[in-house]
Scaffold this motif. Structure first.
Motif, mmCIF file in Angstrom:
data_model
loop_
_atom_site.group_PDB
_atom_site.id
_atom_site.type_symbol
_atom_site.label_atom_id
_atom_site.label_comp_id
_atom_site.label_asym_id
_atom_site.label_seq_id
_atom_site.Cartn_x
_atom_site.Cartn_y
_atom_site.Cartn_z
ATOM 1 N N LEU A 266 2.426 -2.325 5.928
ATOM 2 C CA LEU A 266 0.956 -2.025 6.116
ATOM 3 C C LEU A 266 0.583 -0.637 5.576
ATOM 4 C CD1 LEU A 266 0.501 -1.968 10.214
ATOM 5 C CD2 LEU A 266 -0.243 -3.852 8.405
ATOM 6 N N CYS A 267 1.451 -0.017 5.199
ATOM 7 C CA CYS A 267 1.222 1.328 4.498
ATOM 8 C C CYS A 267 1.470 1.195 2.995
ATOM 9 C CB CYS A 267 1.941 2.579 5.061
ATOM 10 S SG CYS A 267 1.234 2.898 6.811
ATOM 11 N N CYS A 268 1.965 0.046 2.531
ATOM 12 C CA CYS A 268 2.908 -0.037 1.263
ATOM 13 C C CYS A 268 1.741 0.274 0.074
ATOM 14 C CB CYS A 268 3.413 -1.461 1.008
ATOM 15 S SG CYS A 268 4.316 -1.786 -0.403
ATOM 16 N N CYS A 269 0.511 -0.141 0.311
ATOM 17 C CA CYS A 269 -0.482 -0.034 -0.850
ATOM 18 C C CYS A 269 -0.740 1.385 -1.053
ATOM 19 C CB CYS A 269 -1.638 -0.927 -0.635
ATOM 20 S SG CYS A 269 -1.462 -2.811 -0.606
ATOM 21 N N CYS A 270 -0.894 2.077 0.044
ATOM 22 C CA CYS A 270 -1.195 3.681 -0.068
ATOM 23 C C CYS A 270 0.062 4.365 -0.604
ATOM 24 C CB CYS A 270 -1.668 4.114 1.446
ATOM 25 S SG CYS A 270 -2.955 3.016 2.066
ATOM 26 N N THR A 271 1.205 4.077 -0.249
ATOM 27 C CA THR A 271 2.298 4.918 -0.497
ATOM 28 C C THR A 271 3.073 4.365 -1.837
ATOM 29 O OG1 THR A 271 3.746 3.481 0.675
ATOM 30 C CG2 THR A 271 2.574 5.533 1.967
ATOM 31 N N LEU A 272 2.484 3.354 -2.506
ATOM 32 C CA LEU A 272 3.332 2.825 -3.708
ATOM 33 C C LEU A 272 4.435 2.232 -3.352
ATOM 34 C CD1 LEU A 272 1.944 5.522 -6.064
ATOM 35 C CD2 LEU A 272 1.007 3.277 -5.904
ATOM 36 N N GLY A 273 4.836 1.650 -2.171
ATOM 37 C CA GLY A 273 6.043 1.325 -1.842
ATOM 38 C C GLY A 273 7.047 2.095 -1.127
ATOM 39 N N PHE A 274 6.739 3.480 -1.265
ATOM 40 C CA PHE A 274 7.755 4.480 -0.799
ATOM 41 C C PHE A 274 7.748 4.245 0.762
ATOM 42 C CE2 PHE A 274 6.891 6.802 -4.748
ATOM 43 C CZ PHE A 274 8.027 6.938 -5.136
#
Length: 168
Positions: A94-102
């Motif tokens: 869910l948060c992948c796009c915002c955190t660039l995969g981190f």
């Protein structure tokens, strides 16, 4: 200097003999038994449970009760750790796009930790029982039969029976 070369050549010959003897023993060892994952959820190749059906190749080597108890211990470890991994995977996706995969790093670390705990459990099982029966259990990554994905399986290898020489 010639003495050193002579010692080095003797060591190479001994290593070659040891390697040839080991290859000879492995040539006649039966194929390992593969215990595949049978669960409905798979996270990074690790299924949420392994098949507890007794393989016929182990008949006469280990009691079905011991086999089932070992598989149940592994499945218990998976039952404890995999739900947490799935939650972190969903959160990370869910948060992948915002955190660039981190945001996927926690689930990668937890997955590695789960694999290590299963490997430790299998080492304990080997030391407790299976090495005495000339068997070796280990977690191995294999290609799935149905597709090109990789999965973790439990390999049960047959160890060669090496005679122990006791000096009189």
């Amino acid at each position: 200097m010639e003495d050193f070369d002579e010692i080095y050549e003797e060591e190479e010959e001994e290593e070659d003999e040891d390697r040839a003897a080991e290859e000879q023993l492995l040539k006649y060892a039966p194929d390992p038994v593969v215990v595949r994952g049978s669960g409905h959820v798979t996270v990074f190749g690790l299924s949420n449970k392994f098949e507890s059906e007794f393989p016929s190749a182990l008949t006469g080597k280990v009691a079905p009760e011991e086999f089932k108890a070992s598989i149940n211990r592994v499945n218990g470890c998976l039952r404890k750790t995999l739900p947490v991994n799935v939650r972190w995977l969903l959160c990370g996706c869910l948060c992948c796009c915002c955190t660039l995969g981190f945001s996927l790093w926690p689930v990668i670390c937890l997955s590695k930790r789960t694999r290590r705990s299963i490997e430790k459990l299998l080492e304990w099982e080997n030391g407790r029982l299976y090495h005495k029966l000339c068997l070796h259990w280990r977690l191995s990554k294999r290609k799935c039969e149905s597709n090109n994905m990789m999965e973790y399986v439990i390999l049960i290898e047959f160890l060669p029976k090496i005679p122990i020489f006791r000096p009189d």
